[in-house]
Structures are given as structure tokens and as C-alpha cells.
Design an enzyme around this catalytic site. Sequence first.
Site, PDB file in Angstrom:
ATOM      1  N   GLY A   1       0.447  -5.065   0.637  1.00  0.00           N
ATOM      2  CA  GLY A   1      -0.707  -4.993  -0.244  1.00  0.00           C
ATOM      3  C   GLY A   1      -0.424  -5.574  -1.624  1.00  0.00           C
TER       4      GLY A   1
ATOM      5  CB  ALA B   1      -0.864  -0.027   1.255  1.00  0.00           C
TER       6      ALA B   1
ATOM      7  CD  GLU C   1      -2.763  -7.542   2.397  1.00  0.00           C
ATOM      8  OE1 GLU C   1      -2.474  -6.347   2.155  1.00  0.00           O
ATOM      9  OE2 GLU C   1      -3.363  -7.898   3.422  1.00  0.00           O
TER      10      GLU C   1
ATOM     11  CD  GLU D   1       1.331  -5.877   5.174  1.00  0.00           C
ATOM     12  OE1 GLU D   1       2.144  -6.807   5.391  1.00  0.00           O
ATOM     13  OE2 GLU D   1       0.601  -5.856   4.173  1.00  0.00           O
TER      14      GLU D   1
END
Length: 688
Positions: free
Chosen positions: A102, A63, A105, A125
Amino acid sequence: MSDFLKVSRDGDVAIVIIDNPPVNALSFHVREPLMQALVELRDDPSVAAIVIACADRTFVAGADITEFGKPVQQPELRAIVATLEIIAKPTIAAIHGTALGGGLELALGCHFRVTDAGAKLGLPEVKLGLLPGGGGTVRLPRLVGAVKALKMIVSGAPIGAEEAHATGLVDAVFEGDLTTHVVNFAREIARKGGPFTPVRDRDEGLKATDLAAFDTEAADLAKKARGLEAPIACAQAVRNAVTLHFDEALAAERALFVKLVASDQSRAQRHLFFAEREAAKIPGKDFIKRRIARVGVIGAGTMGGGIAMAFANGGYPVTLLETSQEALLRGLATIDKNYAVSVTRGSLTEDAKRQRLARFTGSTDYADLADCDLIVEAVFEDMTVKKEVFGRLEAAAKPGAILATNTSYLDINEISASTSRPQDVLGLHFFSPANVMKLLEIVRAEKTAPDALAAVVDLARRIGKVAVVVGVCHGFVGNRMLAARGAESEALLLEGATPRQVDQAFTDFGWPMGPFQMGDLAGLDIGWRNRKARGQTAVIADTLCEQGRFGQKTGRGYYLYEAGARTAVPDPEVEALIRDKAAEKGIAPRAVGAEEIIERTLYPLVNEGARILEEGIAARASDIDVVWVNGYGFPVGKGGPMFWAGLEGAAKIIERLEYWHQRTGRQVFKPAPLLKRMAETGSWEAGE
Ligand code: 3H9
């Protein structure tokens, strides 16, 4: 489709290419066109398979961290993955570089993941004080099993392509051009036909999880969390993936993510992420840096040997110089032994050990340093000795070679002034053990040339160090602040605290150990020698040393140590000694609380940091944080002393410093003007 996302076609295979330099983070301006592209391709009957790939150096690295703490802009990653995973046509993530956070993911939302041989995959993370918030904790265990997912998510460490393949995370690893392979792969599976099972429905393995074994593993990992919330939340979320229905586990993951992203710990760790990258930037660095291909190290003792290993580990050939053949052989033997320990522990292969040792050339002749581009001296900490070494280097080193000192305290301007090439002189302050510790203080002397400075900053990164450029002063940033932190140690003991109480206050704060345990570990004789050289005394520490209590290495210091053990056991003799010394000084013992211990040690630490900033010894408050977290064990969840000062409140710190200043008259408590300004403006940078 957008500046940050393109869709190309190879027959009936559609290739979505994310192009968001530098690391293809999933910023809002990527998420929006990505969602749109997926919907269009899903509904386009001419498309048989969808590939998600990235431009330039890496697959999506996560992210966009800069967006955290700001209002969320839709579509969120969760929504994109949910849309992606129920597409009926085959979807394939084509991974090169790193698929992190992310990014992984997103790949877990695809039916298939393929990589090139060098790819790395992980969910880091936790290092930002977070847990994967895009379904990673629920989907990864479905592919690799709950225990493996737990280890990956709680450690945050990525795994390589081969391991990812072996665990089932990756379906194929290709050598050569990934795009060609992935298009063929996509076409082949589309031809074979579906149905294609999304990861969410692949829970056969999970049902077989041995929860007792999982909980034992999770409890072991939790012990290492040391007050950090994120590792615990990560473990809980993976457990939920086993015990809850998919959608419930996703909702629980979300709730944990929302809580963590707003926490001070995550803010602190995100601050450190950017601080470390910022620290490597030197203002005005737009010049050609000098080239460093070969390094020389003078002194093969503990420090010199460690420094030489750090360079060899980073791939650099090293010439190691000693005064005698005997000392040289001793140094090389220690290096050999250190590598052998790594092999025994399994962190190094025999082959890698051989390669690293092959990078060493030993010598007792300064003339052999003539082909070195950087020479680091790690000889005895004494100005006369250092100047003599630099004198010899002037004759031996080639023009333009960078001449570095590893001094911890000495005035590098004075050393550089003693040479005819001050532009080549700088400090490289490694921390012991130099082959392990991440921090490197790069000391810029008055006349250090910018191209020399830039070269060593670059080199530091190449050998895996976290570099911070600092100016010349006694002890530079780290040790100068350490002295301020320790200034009240003796007073606290004399007034009634025990070494154990002080150390406990530190470990409760989140430090790996307190100052007295640290002193015992480092060796109390070092400080004793320094004090004697500077005509200073410390009544308790000096007495301990006079009694031969140098810390762990003699089995006795502030604490007692069983033979060969590291566990610190309180010693009634030391407590009696402290009481005697207090009585001699007429100090009546009183109860000293944890709060007072923090106020009298960490507030002066922050105060000294403010002075260092005022004097321009550090360029940014965040540089000081990087030094303290990487070199001295300041708890990462508090972001370093200067970040923590913001959390604690500069006004409160000033009030208590003034109180102690009035009570003791000691300079260490006199609030720095910059700290006062920080209290008024809320920023260390204000007014600059
Ligand atoms: C996440 O994904 C949460 C999700 O689970 C849930 C969401 C709902 N964002 O490190 P470098 C910048 S959390 C923004 O020097 P390298 C970095 O600041 C994320 N910026 O390069 C630097 O900027 P500058 C999980 C980022 O080649 C530049 O890129 N992912 C991000 O040595 C180059 O970085 C991670 O934690 C980002 N995600 O290493 C991975 N990443 O040039 C974090 C980097 O202005 N990233 N930047 O100083 C890394 O570990 C390394 O950057 C990477 C490349 C290994 C990728």
C-alpha cells in the site's frame, strides 16, 4: 494535524509527514487524517505542490496487516489514492527506506516519485497470500510495462532505487538529504507548470504490450505457484490492466483482493508473517546481550563449511578450524567453489566473492579460536567426539565466549554439563545447506545464560536466518516431529501403498516433495546409520541400503535416477521388494488412499507438535509452524502444521488418531492431551 500525521510548509510547498512507528503502515488512524490533509491542501490556493514523506526509518511499508479480516474502516486506501491522483497541483512521494505494498500504491497515486539511493520499492502482497488491492496491479504496469510489473508483483521482490529509476517507476534518485532535494524538486516542477499527468492516464506503453509474450511469462510463473492462489490472481490482475479499461481493471483487482483476503491461504500466510517475528522474541529479554564480532567454526565438512559461509555472508569474520591442513584446504576449496557457482549463476559479483573469502581465516590450532566471541562446532555426530571438542574449547575459548554445538539429536544438557561453563553452551541447529536454508533452531539448554541466548538470536537475524528458540529433547522440534511423520512410512508401503503414491499425496497437499523423494535426496544411509546406532530397524529402508541404494547419490534409492538427473523414476524392483517383505510378514496388500496417507503421516506430526508444546520444548504453537515452513517445506499456504490443524479441525484429527491407535496400538497415534484441549477451546494457548 494528528499524532500520526503532520503537515509542514516550506514556502508554497506542503509536506505531509506520516509518522506511524514502526513501519508507517497505513492504519485507519493514518488514513483518516491523510485523506483530510490531501483535501485541505488540494483546496488551499497558497499551496503550489504537495510532498508525501515519512518520519523515522522508512516510507510506508504497506497497509496495516493487523486490520485484515476485520471490518473495513473508511476511508480506504483506494479512495485516498483516487483523491490524490486527480489533484491538479504536482504531488510527489519522497521515499526512503522501503515503499512496499500500500505504501508504493500511495506513491503511485502521486505524479512523481523520488527516492534516496538506498530506497527499495515493491509490491510484496503475494507473500501474504494477497494481491495489491490499492490499484498497484493497474498503475505499476503503466510505468514499468506489463511484463516487468508481472515479475515484480508475482515474485513480491522489491527493487532498488537505481533499477526503479531505470524502469521509470522513480523520477529522480538523490544523494544526501532527501527532504531538501524533494522541496527543490517540487518547487521547480510547480514553477514549470502543468498539466501533470496522473499515472492512470499514462498508458501509451501498455497499449504496445505483446500479450503472447506476457502470457508465456505468466504461464511460467504459474507453474511455480504450487497450489497457491495469490500468484495466479496477481498475474490475472496485471493482464486485466492491459486488456481492460482502467476503472474496470481496478474493479476486477478489488474483487480478487476481497476474495483472497478472506481465503484460508492468506490467513495462513499472514499468520506466518507475524509468527516469524514473534519467534525471535525471548520472554524477559531485557538485558544486555553479549557482543559477537568474530565467529569460529570447528569442522570444514559440508555442514561446517556451510555454517562458516552463512556467517561470512552476513559480514562476520570467521576462523575455520580443521584437524589437518589437508582437510582445511579441502574445506576452503569447497567454499571457494560454492561462491564461484554463485558468480556463474549471476547471484554474486566477483567483488562480493572476494570480500566474502577475505573474511575467512583457516587454522588447525585451537589456540587460534581465542579471539572468537562465538564458536560453533560441526564435527561428527557422536557424544564422545563432541565432549572432547568442548573439553578443548574450555582451554582455548576466552571467558564469556558462546560455545555452540550444531548437533541434530544429541543431549545438549549432557554436553554442557561436561564443561565448567554451562552458562555459555547452547545449540545452533543449522539446516543443510547451511548457507542457504533460512531456518535456525537455537537450542536453549538448562543452564544457558539469557544474555548468550539473546546474542545468538540477534546474530541469527543479522545473517538473515529465521530463528526459533527451542528446548532440549531428542531431535528438538523439527527432527522429533519428522520422526513422528515418518513413523508410519514403512507400514504404509507394506500395507499396499507405493513410494510414488505416498509422495504424490504429499505433493498434492502442497509439499515440494514427498518423504521418499526427500529420503533419496538427503541420502538413505544417514537414517540407516542412525537406526543402527540406536538399535532400530526399518525393513524396507534397511534392505535398500544393504543393496547400496542410498538415493540420488548412488542413482538408486526408493526410485531410480538417470545419471546426474534428479527426476525420480518408479522402480519395479523396489515395488517387488516391498511386496516380498509384506508377504514375509503375512500382510495382504490393499488399496491405500491419499486420505489415509495424510491421516497416518500428518496427524501424528500435529500430535507430536502438541506434545512438544505441552513439554515446553517450543514456547508457542506458531514457533512450530515457523520451523516446519522454513526448514521442512510445509506448504506456506497451509500456515504450518499447528495452524493447519485448526483448519482441518482438531476434533476430526483426534477421532482419526483414536481410530488408528485402536487399530495399530502404536503410540504415535495416541492423542496428546493438549490436542484434546485444542479441540475443546479452538486455541493452542488455551488454559495456559
Ligand atoms: C498491503 O499493503 C495491501 C495493499 O495492497 C492493499 C490494501 C487495501 N502492518 O519486519 P520487522 C510490524 S499488504 C502491520 O521486524 P524490519 C512487524 O510485525 C502489506 N505491522 O522490521 C513488527 O512488529 P513487532 C504489504 C507491520 O525492519 C514491526 O513492524 N507490505 C507491518 O526487519 C517491525 O517489523 C508488506 O508486506 C505492516 N504492514 O523490516 C511489508 N510491517 O515489532 C511487510 C511490519 O511487534 N513488512 N509490521 O514484532 C516488511 O516486510 C518488514 O516489516 C519491513 C521492515 C521490510 C518493512
